[in-house]
Design a protein around this motif. Structure first.
Motif, PDB file in Angstrom:
ATOM      1  N   TRP A  50     115.082  -2.879  26.376  1.00  0.00           N
ATOM      2  CA  TRP A  50     115.974  -2.295  25.365  1.00  0.00           C
ATOM      3  C   TRP A  50     116.859  -1.204  25.954  1.00  0.00           C
ATOM      4  CZ3 TRP A  50     116.767  -3.531  20.246  1.00  0.00           C
ATOM      5  CH2 TRP A  50     115.922  -4.509  19.709  1.00  0.00           C
ATOM      6  N   ASN A  54     119.430   1.338  23.809  1.00  0.00           N
ATOM      7  CA  ASN A  54     119.077   2.761  23.840  1.00  0.00           C
ATOM      8  C   ASN A  54     120.203   3.590  24.457  1.00  0.00           C
ATOM      9  OD1 ASN A  54     116.544   2.443  22.677  1.00  0.00           O
ATOM     10  ND2 ASN A  54     115.551   2.033  24.621  1.00  0.00           N
ATOM     11  N   SER A  55     120.881   3.038  25.444  1.00  0.00           N
ATOM     12  CA  SER A  55     121.979   3.754  26.081  1.00  0.00           C
ATOM     13  C   SER A  55     123.145   3.959  25.114  1.00  0.00           C
ATOM     14  CB  SER A  55     122.452   2.986  27.314  1.00  0.00           C
ATOM     15  OG  SER A  55     121.412   2.845  28.254  1.00  0.00           O
ATOM     16  N   SER A 166     118.258  -8.005  23.816  1.00  0.00           N
ATOM     17  CA  SER A 166     117.139  -7.059  23.728  1.00  0.00           C
ATOM     18  C   SER A 166     116.087  -7.560  22.752  1.00  0.00           C
ATOM     19  CB  SER A 166     117.649  -5.681  23.296  1.00  0.00           C
ATOM     20  OG  SER A 166     118.486  -5.112  24.271  1.00  0.00           O
ATOM     21  N   CYS A 195     112.432   2.723  29.140  1.00  0.00           N
ATOM     22  CA  CYS A 195     113.770   2.209  28.830  1.00  0.00           C
ATOM     23  C   CYS A 195     114.462   3.061  27.777  1.00  0.00           C
ATOM     24  CB  CYS A 195     113.703   0.750  28.379  1.00  0.00           C
ATOM     25  SG  CYS A 195     113.107   0.488  26.694  1.00  0.00           S
ATOM     26  N   GLY A 196     113.727   3.919  27.089  1.00  0.00           N
ATOM     27  CA  GLY A 196     114.344   4.896  26.201  1.00  0.00           C
ATOM     28  C   GLY A 196     114.427   6.271  26.837  1.00  0.00           C
ATOM     29  N   ASN A 359     114.560   3.193  12.837  1.00  0.00           N
ATOM     30  CA  ASN A 359     115.488   2.209  13.378  1.00  0.00           C
ATOM     31  C   ASN A 359     116.814   2.138  12.636  1.00  0.00           C
ATOM     32  OD1 ASN A 359     113.480   1.559  15.184  1.00  0.00           O
ATOM     33  ND2 ASN A 359     112.814  -0.273  14.090  1.00  0.00           N
ATOM     34  N   SER A 386     115.152  10.784  22.209  1.00  0.00           N
ATOM     35  CA  SER A 386     115.022   9.615  23.086  1.00  0.00           C
ATOM     36  C   SER A 386     113.983   9.843  24.177  1.00  0.00           C
ATOM     37  CB  SER A 386     116.377   9.296  23.733  1.00  0.00           C
ATOM     38  OG  SER A 386     117.332   8.960  22.759  1.00  0.00           O
TER      39      SER A 386
END
Length: 510
Positions: A50, A54-55, A166, A195-196, A359, A386
């Protein structure tokens, strides 16, 4: 222990002991040796799941400044991401049509990689992720005229592609990891957390600069014999350490390293030696004289061991081959479902609520909560959250299982604070707190508490459902997760776009 068609070295010195007495057999203890290089490469591989989405959310404090949607941009993105859940549905249907109800399906490890559906799917997902993230670095600021308004159509399309791959990675990567020993599953989840965290830390390094400079331009117009003066503010944003485009290029390079990690996992002999359930000689492995049929595509890696079955002294008990995935959960398994459905329903309700907040509702409403108190408030709330969310998730690996009372308490606290943040968003563009610095500190801390608490509760509930209800409960959990996220996205979109409950303001209004 005897094995057929398998090299003994692939077991990495597993120690198995069986003591027979009174006609029964005690459990065999299997110790798996973790190869550090394999563990680290699995972490890097799973970071790609993900990281692109997340980016995008980490960069929202900058995107809302430059794109025409401004503060309402997150409400569009959460709807787009929820619509992308069609990807896992299509993949599941294809798998069902291909394999039917055969849960013992097996993919021989000796077949060419281009004939292996899972390997090809992983390659495709990661390649599309690289291309779409690179395209984001080039076209994130491009807008299209639709009627009287400008819209960030290229950004919408690229985010939808990133979300599609994702979401699909969630149902492809974990079954692939079932090819490896169970000791590497924890590495997979650590990578999921990173990844976050990695984009969040990169965003903190990037910074956002100071508050924008407001430059007033005075215009004088001659209307007959009368001079009329008017003016307008020009907003000049201070640049961060590096731009949004550079940020996405860095993420693209990181995903390329993730692809390289996957190539090592799938092709290098050091890493393939850590795979299980190999049928290189066409014969399944045999443990303690019993055939063990293992699958490389089950969602839970199968680790065989011998368990003690009931028997008497006159009649020796039969030895059974069990697996971690199919082990009954003790006496709770024999209890009627009606006696357990109250707890199950409550936990699933929590799952729906917390995913609706984390979310959808929180990301969509956070600009209206934070930006009246300055760009720095929004930046720290998004990027520190994050970082805090994966840390809260990973903490469940090192602390005892959360009790129901702790879950109830955290849900109550996080839900109350979430409602408070929504009330602050409803006050926008006005400030509820007169003291600017006090408001900034309260909002940032509240955002971190909400996101990290919900994250901890989500993982704790999933662990309890896996323990008490097994695979079926986890399937319900996954379904409720998506349903709650979709409901939250719809509510957020209606509140912001249809009812205009939350209002933005010009940066130079004050």
């Amino acid at each position: 222990m005897q094995t057929e068609g398998r090299n003994d070295e692939t077991f990495d010195e597993k120690k198995m002991e069986a003591k027979k007495g009174n006609g029964c057999c005690t459990p065999i203890i299997v110790k798996e040796k973790v190869q550090v290089p394999v563990f680290l490469v699995v972490v890097l591989f799973s970071m790609s799941t993900w990281i692109s989405i997340n980016s995008v959310f980490v960069e929202l404090p900058l995107l809302v400044d430059y794109l025409p949607e401004a503060w309402s941009l997150p409400s569009y993105l959460v709807i787009i991401i929820q619509c992308s859940n069609i990807g896992p549905v299509i993949y599941a249907i294809v798998q069902k049509l291909k394999f039917g109800g055969d849960k013992k399906r097996f993919v021989p490890l000796t077949i060419p990689w281009f004939r292996d559906v899972e390997v090809v799917s992983v390659f495709l997902i990661m390649s599309v992720c690289v291309v779409s993230t690179l395209m984001l670095s080039l076209f994130w600021m491009v807008t299209v005229q639709l009627g009287d308004t400008l819209r960030s159509i290229p950004l919408y399309l690229l985010v939808s592609i990133c979300a599609l791959v994702s979401c699909t990675s969630s149902v492809v990567f974990l079954p692939y990891m079932a090819r490896f020993k169970t000791c590497y599953i924890s590495a997979f989840y650590i990578g999921n957390g990173l990844c976050g965290m990695v984009p969040g830390l990169l965003g903190l390094v990037q910074g956002i600069g100071q508050e924008p400079d407001c430059i007033f331009h005075n215009y004088t117009m001659l209307n007959g014999t009368t001079n009329m003066s008017s003016g307008a503010f020009e907003v000049k944003y201070n640049q961060p350490l590096f731009s949004v485009s550079v940020f996405f290029v860095i993420i693209t390079v990181l995903v390329i390293f993730c692809i390289i990690a996957f190539c090592f996992l799938n092709f290098a002999s050091l890493f393939r030696d850590e795979m299980v359930a190999s049928q290189e000689n066409g014969k399944p492995e045999v443990i303690a004289g019993k055939k063990v049929e293992q699958t490389a595509t089950d969602e839970t890696a199968m680790v065989p061991f011998i368990a003690e079955s009931s028997g008497s002294a006159d009649k020796p008990a039969e030895t059974e081959i069990l697996t971690v995935a199919n082990t009954p959960s003790g006496s709770k398994r024999s209890r009627p479902f009606l006696k357990r459905h109250g707890k199950l329903f409550l936990l699933l309700t929590y799952v729906g609520i917390l995913n609706g907040f984390t979310n959808s509702l929180m990301p969509a409403s956070l600009p209206y909560t934070c930006l009246p108190y300055g760009r720095i408030t929004y930046t720290l709330s998004v990027r520190l959250s994050s970082v805090a969310v994966p840390m809260a998730s990973l903490s469940t690996l090192f602390f005892p299982e959360a009790s129901l009372n702790l879950i109830h308490s955290l849900m109550l606290i996080a839900s109350t604070i979430s409602v408070f943040l929504l009330v602050l968003a409803g006050q926008s563009p006005e400030r509820l707190f007169e003291d600017l610095h006090a408001g900034q500190i309260i909002i940032v801390i509240a955002s971190i508490i909400v996101m990290s608490s919900f994250s901890y509760v989500r993982v704790s509930i999933a662990s309890k459902l896996r323990k008490d209800g097994g695979r079926k409960s986890l399937l319900w959990c996954g379904g409720v997760t998506q349903f709650g996220s979709l409901c939250g996205a719809i509510i957020a979109f209606v509140l912001i776009q249809a009812l205009h409950t939350f209002k933005s303001r010009h940066p130079c209004e004050n």
